[in-house]
Each structure stands twice: as structure tokens, then as C-alpha cells.
Design a protein around this motif. Sequence first.
Motif, PDB file in Angstrom:
ATOM      1  N   GLY A 161      50.883 -12.150 -33.208  1.00  0.00           N
ATOM      2  CA  GLY A 161      51.336 -13.335 -33.930  1.00  0.00           C
ATOM      3  C   GLY A 161      50.405 -13.707 -35.067  1.00  0.00           C
ATOM      4  O   GLY A 161      50.853 -13.982 -36.193  1.00  0.00           O
ATOM      5  N   LEU A 162      49.123 -13.712 -34.812  1.00  0.00           N
ATOM      6  CA  LEU A 162      48.161 -14.065 -35.855  1.00  0.00           C
ATOM      7  C   LEU A 162      48.118 -13.003 -36.950  1.00  0.00           C
ATOM      8  O   LEU A 162      47.925 -13.316 -38.127  1.00  0.00           O
ATOM      9  CB  LEU A 162      46.777 -14.265 -35.256  1.00  0.00           C
ATOM     10  N   GLY A 188      41.484 -13.219 -40.943  1.00  0.00           N
ATOM     11  CA  GLY A 188      42.415 -13.473 -39.851  1.00  0.00           C
ATOM     12  C   GLY A 188      43.037 -12.199 -39.332  1.00  0.00           C
ATOM     13  O   GLY A 188      43.183 -12.013 -38.113  1.00  0.00           O
ATOM     14  N   LEU A 189      43.379 -11.283 -40.245  1.00  0.00           N
ATOM     15  CA  LEU A 189      43.988 -10.023 -39.831  1.00  0.00           C
ATOM     16  C   LEU A 189      42.984  -9.156 -39.067  1.00  0.00           C
ATOM     17  O   LEU A 189      43.314  -8.573 -38.023  1.00  0.00           O
ATOM     18  CB  LEU A 189      44.504  -9.272 -41.059  1.00  0.00           C
ATOM     19  N   LEU A 190      41.752  -9.084 -39.546  1.00  0.00           N
ATOM     20  CA  LEU A 190      40.725  -8.300 -38.851  1.00  0.00           C
ATOM     21  C   LEU A 190      40.434  -8.869 -37.472  1.00  0.00           C
ATOM     22  O   LEU A 190      40.242  -8.123 -36.499  1.00  0.00           O
ATOM     23  CB  LEU A 190      39.447  -8.264 -39.691  1.00  0.00           C
ATOM     24  N   ALA A 230      40.454 -18.976 -39.476  1.00  0.00           N
ATOM     25  CA  ALA A 230      40.527 -18.413 -40.829  1.00  0.00           C
ATOM     26  C   ALA A 230      41.886 -18.705 -41.471  1.00  0.00           C
ATOM     27  O   ALA A 230      41.972 -18.955 -42.681  1.00  0.00           O
ATOM     28  CB  ALA A 230      40.275 -16.909 -40.792  1.00  0.00           C
ATOM     29  N   LEU A 231      42.935 -18.727 -40.655  1.00  0.00           N
ATOM     30  CA  LEU A 231      44.268 -18.951 -41.192  1.00  0.00           C
ATOM     31  C   LEU A 231      44.551 -20.424 -41.489  1.00  0.00           C
ATOM     32  O   LEU A 231      45.607 -20.749 -42.042  1.00  0.00           O
ATOM     33  CB  LEU A 231      45.323 -18.411 -40.216  1.00  0.00           C
ATOM     34  N   LEU A 232      43.641 -21.310 -41.129  1.00  0.00           N
ATOM     35  CA  LEU A 232      43.784 -22.720 -41.489  1.00  0.00           C
ATOM     36  C   LEU A 232      43.152 -23.045 -42.836  1.00  0.00           C
ATOM     37  O   LEU A 232      43.392 -24.121 -43.383  1.00  0.00           O
ATOM     38  CB  LEU A 232      43.133 -23.609 -40.412  1.00  0.00           C
ATOM     39  N   VAL A 233      42.357 -22.116 -43.369  1.00  0.00           N
ATOM     40  CA  VAL A 233      41.585 -22.415 -44.572  1.00  0.00           C
ATOM     41  C   VAL A 233      42.485 -22.595 -45.790  1.00  0.00           C
ATOM     42  O   VAL A 233      42.373 -23.594 -46.527  1.00  0.00           O
ATOM     43  CB  VAL A 233      40.539 -21.311 -44.828  1.00  0.00           C
TER      44      VAL A 233
END
Length: 570
Positions: A356-357, A385-387, A407-410
Amino acid sequence: MLLVAAGLRLVRLEDNGFGTAYYAAGVRSMLQGLWLFFYNAFDPAGFISLDKPPVAFWIQTIFAAILGYSGWTIHLPQALAGITSVALLYRLVRPLGVPAAIVAALLLAIMPIAVAVDRSNNTDSWLIFFLLLAAVAALRGRGLSLVVAMALVGIAFNTKMLAALVCGPALLAAWLLAGKLDWRQRLLWMMAAAATLAVVSLSWAALFDLTPKTRRPYAGSSHDNSMLELIVMHNGLERFTRSAPPRGPSPAQTVHIVAYDAVPVGPLRLATPALAMQFAWTLPLAVLGTVFAWRRRRAVVALWSIWALTYGIIYSAAGGIFHAYYLATLGPPLAALAGIGCFELWRRGATHLAIGLGAAALWQAYIAGAALGWDSIWVGFPAVGLLAAIAALWRAKRPPAMIGGVALLVLPSLWALSAVFAPGNLTLPSASLPRWLGIDDGRGPILSRDWKALTDDPKLQAFLQQRKGQARFLLAAPNALLAAPVIIRTGQPVMAFGGFFGNDPVMSVDAFARAVERGEVRFVVLATNRRMRDFERWVRAHGTIVDPGLWRSLPPEPSRAIVLYDLAPK
């Protein structure tokens, strides 16, 4: 979450001045009498009404009456409505798990378009607030709760007309799935709810239209002086089709600059980065939340998924008057479904969470790359986020996924902050990190900056007040855009001859000429970049140009200027 929401919505709120001057002028007018208040008047003379229903402006007027009239006091109600909406979303999602509710509240708190809209004096913040209250009622599943929900939708209708009814199918589906009534009881309560919705929704518009036309303002942005026509046409069908969009406030003489978000209609319209960056940073998680939580809480998932679907379909097909800030209504369902998705993936283990992430990271990279360039350092955050998602998948542990989630909230947080530090066009609010960074975001000069009306000139207003004499109107202008700043600063009647854009048949040129003969109007301001119509021709033929040195303190701009005419007998 509430502190985050409050900070993003309240910090530097005073910097937005009076925001949409058209609405701010209406509030200044409504403060001057109950008749003006009830009829949602744009100007203190009650010449014409605002082209939206009154509930949001009534609330702003009450705040201004208590706290004093200023830009801050008319923006404060929307900020508070946005903060309260975050709390309401938490309450609505909490039955699926406290972690899901916390994530959903956080995502709505930092959603870029939600922050931009809640920092404006537009009506959408209150529309969303009343729809969320209706959702709270609908999910109770009882007979009377549907009636209450539809009454709240009716109040939302009197906040932004037909935009509120789009949520109706979602609320009905949630009520049907949450309740345990038999089909006869359901049918009876649905009939009662439909009657309630009709009565509450149309009550104010019907009272407006039943009032003799000589005893109320002209219905702004209508052609037949009818509030019901305004509901169906300008705030209905014209959202889907238009023949000739009006020019923005400052087009070059040889270039047609449209003041609408010109994103082609179609099923993938909302996936266009220019729109997706406003609301859709966690869209993959929202889709997964819909899939994985359906069996556990069908009523809640149906509410949010149908809410998102119906508004998504409408906005994908709206080829007429469309602005990016309309997407704020998609904020609650997408935030709720993404919060639910995160929790459901977490419950299923690191593998599901990593997938999901990872999908969310790729989606964010697409948006950020298209908006900022693929070589931008900001694309590094979804890359992290992907790593992290890959690490979680490889090692089957949750901690790397937590790093990826942060990281995906930044990027959405930075986009939200752009609405605080680089708000752009205050009338058409949006969020844009490229704009904050000084990069062209592709939305054009009208939508990317705020344009101050040249009538917002202290010297002009002082000149008019000194020479008004016995005239009823301090000034006349072809449209409300030129009239609004003078009303805001002086609180005196200003005639917007043709309504908002200058296209409304409020009065004929002959009727205006008679008003001039009676001494009701002396001064008229015209814009040089506006196509000349009968009203402008008459003013130029019968008026005398006033020396700009007597009234102008703002420098004229190459693409726009205003001219003041004196219609006093020569």
C-alpha cells in the motif's frame, strides 16, 4: 490533530485581508439591517443580492457583529468550521478503529485544498461541516436520524445550493446499511426525509421569490430575477456547460485569459496533477481502504466511497464553471478511506502495508514530478517512502513502513503550508508548492496570484465621500468586482449595474438614466479592459472624465486601468 488543523488554518489568517471582496462586501452590507441580512444583500442599498445562498454569510455577519468587522473576523468562522470538521471526521471513522480515525483526522488536517478553503471566506467550509453533521446522523440508522440528516443537507443546500445534494446518495446508502428497520418503515421514513429535505432546502429561495420584486434585491447572477432560476442555471447547469467564459480581472488586451481551471473533462480529469495535488496524495490508500474494510463496516465504507464517487463523477463532467477549490468536498471521504486503508493494511501485516505504501509513493512521485520536475529534490520524499516500503516487504517488519508513512506526509504538508505562506488568488483558493517556490505551476497569472481591484484606493474613496452630496449611491460600476472594495471600505451604497460579471439585466440603461436625472447617481467608474456595452457607451456619452490627479493614488497597470466619470449636469 486538532492543533495541527488549527495551526494551518489560523496562523497568518489576517494576511488574507478581506479574501473574496464580493462576499466581504455582502457581509458589510448585511451588518446594516435585518432586511439586508435576510435577503443576502450585496450592497447597503439592497440593489442586488449575492449569487450564493445565505447561511455561510449569515454566520460571517454574526461573527462580524460580535467581534467587529474585519478581514480576520469574516475568515475566522470558516477556519473554525474546518477545525471542527477534522474532529467530526475522527468521530465518524473511530468505529473502525482509533488508529484509523487518527490517521484520517491527520490527513484531513493537512489536506492542501482543505487548508486553502478553510482560510478563505468562501462557503465550502460550511458546506462540508453540515454534510459531516448529516453523516453523523445518517450512520445512526434510525428512522428519525434520516430526517435529521436530510434537514442538515437542506441547511447545506442553503450554503451552496445543488452542491449539497451530490452527497445525498452516500447518506442514504449509509442509513440503509446501518439500520435494522423493515422495508415498510424504511419507505415511510424515506418519504418523511424527502419532504424535510425539500422544505428546508427551498424555504429561503421560495420566500425570496415570493417577495415582490420591488421590495427585495435583484437575484444576483440570474437572468429573470429569480432565486429558483439561480439554483437551476448559474449554480446548476452552467457548472457543466458554458459558451463563453468571462475574462479574468486583468487580461492582456490581445490575450484571452480564463479565470477557470481549464483541465479537460473526462474520467481521468481528477488524476491530472494540477488537480490531484490539491487533494489526492493518498488516493491508493483510500482505494485499498474501500476494498479491505468493506466486510467489517459496510455502512461507513459505503458512506465514504459513494461520497467520493458521486462528487468525483460530477467534477469529472463539469465542463462549465469549475474551480480547483470545489475539490475540498472530496477531502473528508478520501481522508477517511485512506485512514481506514492504513489501519487495515497494518492489521494484515508488513507485506500488505508495504504494498500500500509503495503504491502511494509511486503516485506521489507522479504528482510531484509533474508539478516540480522529475529532477526536483522534493521527489526524494516519495522515493524514501518507496524504499522504506521495499525494506518492509523484504524484511517483513513494520518499522520501515512507519518511516515510509512519515515520508509520504511531507509533500502534502508542504503543499498545505503553501496555502499559508503563498496563498495566490484569494478569491479562488488553492495550494501550490511550485507557487511558493516561485515556479510556474501552469495555472496562469489569474489563478496564481491575488489581484487587488483598482477601486480599492483610499484617495478615490475619500474623493467620492467628499462629493457624494444627496446622491443615494456613492458610486456606480458595471460589475460587483469594481464595486465591492468601495463597499468594504466605506459601508455606503454602491451600484453594481450588471451584477457580478456585469452580465445581469438588473436594470436598463434608460432606467439608469432616470436614476441619474433624479440625482441618485453621480459618479461612475469604468474599466478600460472591459468590452464596451450599452451602459459604458451611455456613461461615456453623458459623463465627464474626472482628472485622475484628484482621486487616483494607485498607479495604473499596462493591462488594466479605471476611469472615473462625473454625471452631474454640465
